[in-house]
Scaffold this motif. Sequence first.
Motif, PDB file in Angstrom:
ATOM      1  N   GLU A   1       7.512  -5.000   2.055  1.00 17.65           N
ATOM      2  CA  GLU A   1       8.264  -4.443   0.919  1.00 17.65           C
ATOM      3  C   GLU A   1       7.368  -4.130  -0.281  1.00 17.65           C
ATOM      4  O   GLU A   1       7.766  -3.414  -1.194  1.00 17.65           O
ATOM      5  CB  GLU A   1       9.418  -5.363   0.504  1.00 17.65           C
ATOM      6  CG  GLU A   1       8.998  -6.727   0.024  1.00 17.65           C
ATOM      7  CD  GLU A   1       8.962  -7.803   1.107  1.00 17.65           C
ATOM      8  OE1 GLU A   1       8.907  -8.987   0.746  1.00 17.65           O
ATOM      9  OE2 GLU A   1       8.982  -7.458   2.303  1.00 17.65           O
ATOM     10  N   ASP A   2       6.147  -4.678  -0.270  1.00 13.63           N
ATOM     11  CA  ASP A   2       5.188  -4.399  -1.347  1.00 13.63           C
ATOM     12  C   ASP A   2       4.476  -3.063  -1.149  1.00 13.63           C
ATOM     13  O   ASP A   2       3.845  -2.554  -2.072  1.00 13.63           O
ATOM     14  CB  ASP A   2       4.110  -5.490  -1.410  1.00 13.63           C
ATOM     15  CG  ASP A   2       4.673  -6.851  -1.738  1.00 13.63           C
ATOM     16  OD1 ASP A   2       5.675  -6.930  -2.485  1.00 13.63           O
ATOM     17  OD2 ASP A   2       4.113  -7.844  -1.240  1.00 13.63           O
ATOM     18  N   LEU A   3       4.563  -2.526   0.057  1.00 16.23           N
ATOM     19  CA  LEU A   3       3.801  -1.328   0.393  1.00 16.23           C
ATOM     20  C   LEU A   3       4.526  -0.060  -0.033  1.00 16.23           C
ATOM     21  O   LEU A   3       4.826   0.821   0.764  1.00 16.23           O
ATOM     22  CB  LEU A   3       3.498  -1.295   1.903  1.00 16.23           C
ATOM     23  CG  LEU A   3       2.622  -2.447   2.386  1.00 16.23           C
ATOM     24  CD1 LEU A   3       2.478  -2.388   3.893  1.00 16.23           C
ATOM     25  CD2 LEU A   3       1.259  -2.409   1.712  1.00 16.23           C
ATOM     26  N   VAL A   4       4.796   0.013  -1.307  1.00 17.85           N
ATOM     27  CA  VAL A   4       5.385   1.215  -1.900  1.00 17.85           C
ATOM     28  C   VAL A   4       4.340   1.844  -2.804  1.00 17.85           C
ATOM     29  O   VAL A   4       3.498   1.142  -3.382  1.00 17.85           O
ATOM     30  CB  VAL A   4       6.681   0.902  -2.682  1.00 17.85           C
ATOM     31  CG1 VAL A   4       7.781   0.433  -1.735  1.00 17.85           C
ATOM     32  CG2 VAL A   4       6.449  -0.119  -3.760  1.00 17.85           C
ATOM     33  N   GLY A   5       4.390   3.142  -2.895  1.00 21.94           N
ATOM     34  CA  GLY A   5       3.383   3.861  -3.670  1.00 21.94           C
ATOM     35  C   GLY A   5       3.265   3.413  -5.106  1.00 21.94           C
ATOM     36  O   GLY A   5       2.174   3.408  -5.665  1.00 21.94           O
ATOM     37  N   THR A   6       4.358   2.996  -5.694  1.00 14.90           N
ATOM     38  CA  THR A   6       4.302   2.616  -7.108  1.00 14.90           C
ATOM     39  C   THR A   6       3.423   1.396  -7.348  1.00 14.90           C
ATOM     40  O   THR A   6       2.883   1.244  -8.436  1.00 14.90           O
ATOM     41  CB  THR A   6       5.714   2.363  -7.673  1.00 14.90           C
ATOM     42  OG1 THR A   6       6.375   1.415  -6.840  1.00 14.90           O
ATOM     43  CG2 THR A   6       6.522   3.643  -7.727  1.00 14.90           C
ATOM     44  N   ASN A   7       3.254   0.530  -6.356  1.00 12.73           N
ATOM     45  CA  ASN A   7       2.407  -0.654  -6.528  1.00 12.73           C
ATOM     46  C   ASN A   7       0.924  -0.323  -6.444  1.00 12.73           C
ATOM     47  O   ASN A   7       0.096  -1.089  -6.927  1.00 12.73           O
ATOM     48  CB  ASN A   7       2.739  -1.719  -5.487  1.00 12.73           C
ATOM     49  CG  ASN A   7       4.026  -2.434  -5.784  1.00 12.73           C
ATOM     50  OD1 ASN A   7       4.484  -2.483  -6.914  1.00 12.73           O
ATOM     51  ND2 ASN A   7       4.637  -2.990  -4.759  1.00 12.73           N
ATOM     52  N   PHE A   8       0.577   0.790  -5.819  1.00 17.49           N
ATOM     53  CA  PHE A   8      -0.819   1.116  -5.578  1.00 17.49           C
ATOM     54  C   PHE A   8      -1.198   2.506  -6.081  1.00 17.49           C
ATOM     55  O   PHE A   8      -2.221   3.051  -5.715  1.00 17.49           O
ATOM     56  CB  PHE A   8      -1.127   0.995  -4.065  1.00 17.49           C
ATOM     57  CG  PHE A   8      -1.042  -0.419  -3.587  1.00 17.49           C
ATOM     58  CD1 PHE A   8      -2.142  -1.256  -3.670  1.00 17.49           C
ATOM     59  CD2 PHE A   8       0.139  -0.930  -3.085  1.00 17.49           C
ATOM     60  CE1 PHE A   8      -2.075  -2.577  -3.257  1.00 17.49           C
ATOM     61  CE2 PHE A   8       0.228  -2.252  -2.663  1.00 17.49           C
ATOM     62  CZ  PHE A   8      -0.883  -3.066  -2.755  1.00 17.49           C
ATOM     63  N   ARG A   9      -0.390   3.081  -6.966  1.00 17.76           N
ATOM     64  CA  ARG A   9      -0.592   4.456  -7.420  1.00 17.76           C
ATOM     65  C   ARG A   9      -1.758   4.618  -8.391  1.00 17.76           C
ATOM     66  O   ARG A   9      -2.403   5.650  -8.435  1.00 17.76           O
ATOM     67  CB  ARG A   9       0.685   4.968  -8.062  1.00 17.76           C
ATOM     68  CG  ARG A   9       0.613   6.429  -8.425  1.00 17.76           C
ATOM     69  CD  ARG A   9       1.934   7.107  -8.586  1.00 17.76           C
ATOM     70  NE  ARG A   9       2.928   6.856  -7.581  1.00 17.76           N
ATOM     71  CZ  ARG A   9       2.960   7.395  -6.353  1.00 17.76           C
ATOM     72  NH1 ARG A   9       2.014   8.195  -5.980  1.00 17.76           N
ATOM     73  NH2 ARG A   9       3.921   7.110  -5.528  1.00 17.76           N
ATOM     74  N   SER A  10      -2.035   3.589  -9.183  1.00 18.54           N
ATOM     75  CA  SER A  10      -3.087   3.689 -10.198  1.00 18.54           C
ATOM     76  C   SER A  10      -3.740   2.323 -10.387  1.00 18.54           C
ATOM     77  O   SER A  10      -3.239   1.310  -9.888  1.00 18.54           O
ATOM     78  CB  SER A  10      -2.491   4.152 -11.535  1.00 18.54           C
ATOM     79  OG  SER A  10      -1.632   3.159 -12.066  1.00 18.54           O
ATOM     80  N   ILE A  11      -4.829   2.317 -11.112  1.00 18.48           N
ATOM     81  CA  ILE A  11      -5.487   1.048 -11.432  1.00 18.48           C
ATOM     82  C   ILE A  11      -4.514   0.143 -12.181  1.00 18.48           C
ATOM     83  O   ILE A  11      -4.392  -1.040 -11.866  1.00 18.48           O
ATOM     84  CB  ILE A  11      -6.772   1.292 -12.240  1.00 18.48           C
ATOM     85  CG1 ILE A  11      -7.826   1.973 -11.355  1.00 18.48           C
ATOM     86  CG2 ILE A  11      -7.307  -0.006 -12.839  1.00 18.48           C
ATOM     87  CD1 ILE A  11      -9.052   2.480 -12.093  1.00 18.48           C
TER      88      ILE A  11
END
Length: 89
Positions: A61-71
């Motif tokens: 559930e953590d693998l959404v783009g918003t969690n990894f989109r930017s620094i």
Amino acid sequence: MADVTAEDDKVLIREFLAGHVHGVEVEDDEDLFASGLVNSLFAVQLVMWVERAYGLAVAGEDLVGTNFRSISSIAEFVERKKALAGGGA
């Protein structure tokens, strides 16, 4: 690692990314995917690095783009996970 701040996390994340973006300077809020700096294969490496560097388990559930989109979003995600694990502020 209890004294590590979100700004410290950004420095670590920026250093990790620097080794993979061939010297391109990345702003904290720059969209890593839209800019083409991160593709799906590197995204997997990034997730694995976050797990190793911070001792965190990244769940499905953590693998959404918003969690990894930017620094910034990665640092915020790390802070939330550390807090949930009892290791954050």
